[in-house]
Design a protein around this motif. Structure first.
Motif, PDB file in Angstrom:
ATOM      1  N   SER A 148       0.801  -1.220   0.000  1.00 50.91           N
ATOM      2  CA  SER A 148       0.000   0.000   0.000  1.00 50.91           C
ATOM      3  C   SER A 148       0.842   1.282   0.000  1.00 50.91           C
ATOM      4  CB  SER A 148      -0.946   0.018   1.203  1.00 50.91           C
ATOM      5  OG  SER A 148      -0.221   0.066   2.415  1.00 50.91           O
ATOM      6  N   PHE A 149       2.094   1.216   0.396  1.00 49.27           N
ATOM      7  CA  PHE A 149       2.922   2.422   0.468  1.00 49.27           C
ATOM      8  C   PHE A 149       3.230   2.951  -0.927  1.00 49.27           C
ATOM      9  CE2 PHE A 149       7.247   4.205   0.203  1.00 49.27           C
ATOM     10  CZ  PHE A 149       7.040   5.375   0.924  1.00 49.27           C
ATOM     11  N   LEU A 150       3.049   4.266  -1.113  1.00 54.11           N
ATOM     12  CA  LEU A 150       3.398   4.913  -2.375  1.00 54.11           C
ATOM     13  C   LEU A 150       4.511   5.929  -2.186  1.00 54.11           C
ATOM     14  CD1 LEU A 150       3.058   5.503  -5.370  1.00 54.11           C
ATOM     15  CD2 LEU A 150       1.133   7.019  -4.796  1.00 54.11           C
ATOM     16  N   ALA A 151       4.336   6.900  -1.274  1.00 49.57           N
ATOM     17  CA  ALA A 151       5.342   7.941  -1.088  1.00 49.57           C
ATOM     18  C   ALA A 151       5.134   8.632   0.245  1.00 49.57           C
ATOM     19  CB  ALA A 151       5.280   8.964  -2.224  1.00 49.57           C
ATOM     20  N   ALA A 152       6.141   9.384   0.681  1.00 51.11           N
ATOM     21  CA  ALA A 152       6.032  10.112   1.948  1.00 51.11           C
ATOM     22  C   ALA A 152       7.054  11.227   2.001  1.00 51.11           C
ATOM     23  CB  ALA A 152       6.222   9.169   3.135  1.00 51.11           C
ATOM     24  N   ASP A 153       6.764  12.203   2.873  1.00 55.12           N
ATOM     25  CA  ASP A 153       7.739  13.236   3.216  1.00 55.12           C
ATOM     26  C   ASP A 153       8.985  12.589   3.802  1.00 55.12           C
ATOM     27  OD1 ASP A 153       6.465  15.646   2.557  1.00 55.12           O
ATOM     28  OD2 ASP A 153       5.325  15.665   4.418  1.00 55.12           O
TER      29      ASP A 153
END
Length: 228
Positions: free
Chosen positions: A103-108
């Motif tokens: 589920s992870f796509l992107a983050a700060d």
């Protein structure tokens, strides 16, 4: 801080605007387009040990992409592996999120996506990462993706909420959850097994407490092609 925007109605992009020296990280292969001021490189984020744990938890690459605005301000477009919607979550000291497989796509850059041990029930049954699952902590924006449409549920303490295991995308880490089979109403353990087989419902996650659960409309396991 980088500005995250979801653009497009069907299979949307994640549009991120960065100012000089800002950076984000994303899943391997997520970058679709970036302006010349940005630089992308593979990072074994958190070192070899955590990279191996991520690999065990989510079957992800050992490396994640880091996009860094080294030459000035710039924009980039990211896209998840599976077709579906994107949800933006605010991670903070009191708002950590547990992530389901893929589920992870992107983050700060201020968000840390790290492995932690799952519950015993979640470890024994699939779909939530096995015995090692991923948790997003720190502070900043987190982008998650789901297969199909996405909806965010508000879980309240006075009612237990049951969600199909294959439709859970992410949830507040403060929620209490158990992985098991759906309630059949009668017949004990054998009746529950029979009901699970005849109703077409497999494993479910039972949530209690106060927090959010992000769910998606499609079950990716049902869309897999025949075994080769």
């Amino acid at each position: 801080m980088p500005v995250f925007t979801i653009t497009g109605d069907v299979d949307p992009f994640l549009h991120v605007s960065l100012r000089k020296d800002e950076k984000i990280f994303c899943e391997s292969g997520a970058m679709v387009m970036m302006e010349a001021a940005l630089q992308v490189k593979g990072q074994m984020r958190g070192g070899l040990g955590r990279a191996l744990m991520r690999r065990l938890a989510n079957d992800e690459s050992l490396f994640q992409q880091e996009i860094h605005a080294v030459g000035g301000d710039g924009d980039c477009l990211l896209s998840p592996t599976l077709p579906g919607a994107i949800e933006l979550l605010d991670v903070g000291p009191d708002a950590a999120y547990t992530l389901s497989d893929g589920s992870f796509l992107a983050a700060d850059d201020g968000v840390e996506v790290r492995p932690r041990m799952n519950t015993l029930g979640g470890g024994l049954f699939g779909g939530t990462g096995g015995f090692v699952i991923m948790e997003a902590t720190g502070r900043g924006k987190l982008a998650v993706s789901g297969f199909g449409s996405i909806f965010t549920l508000d879980i309240e303490p006075d009612r237990e909420t049951v969600i199909d295991n294959n439709h859970a995308v992410a949830w507040s880490s403060g929620l209490h959850y158990e992985v098991g089979m759906p309630n059949s109403g009668s017949g004990g353990f054998f009746g529950t097994l029979v009901n699970s087989a005849t109703s077409g419902e497999g494993l479910v996650i039972k949530f209690r407490g106060r927090g959010k659960v992000v769910v998606c409309s499609r079950n990716r396991t049902l869309f897999r092609g025949p075994a080769q």
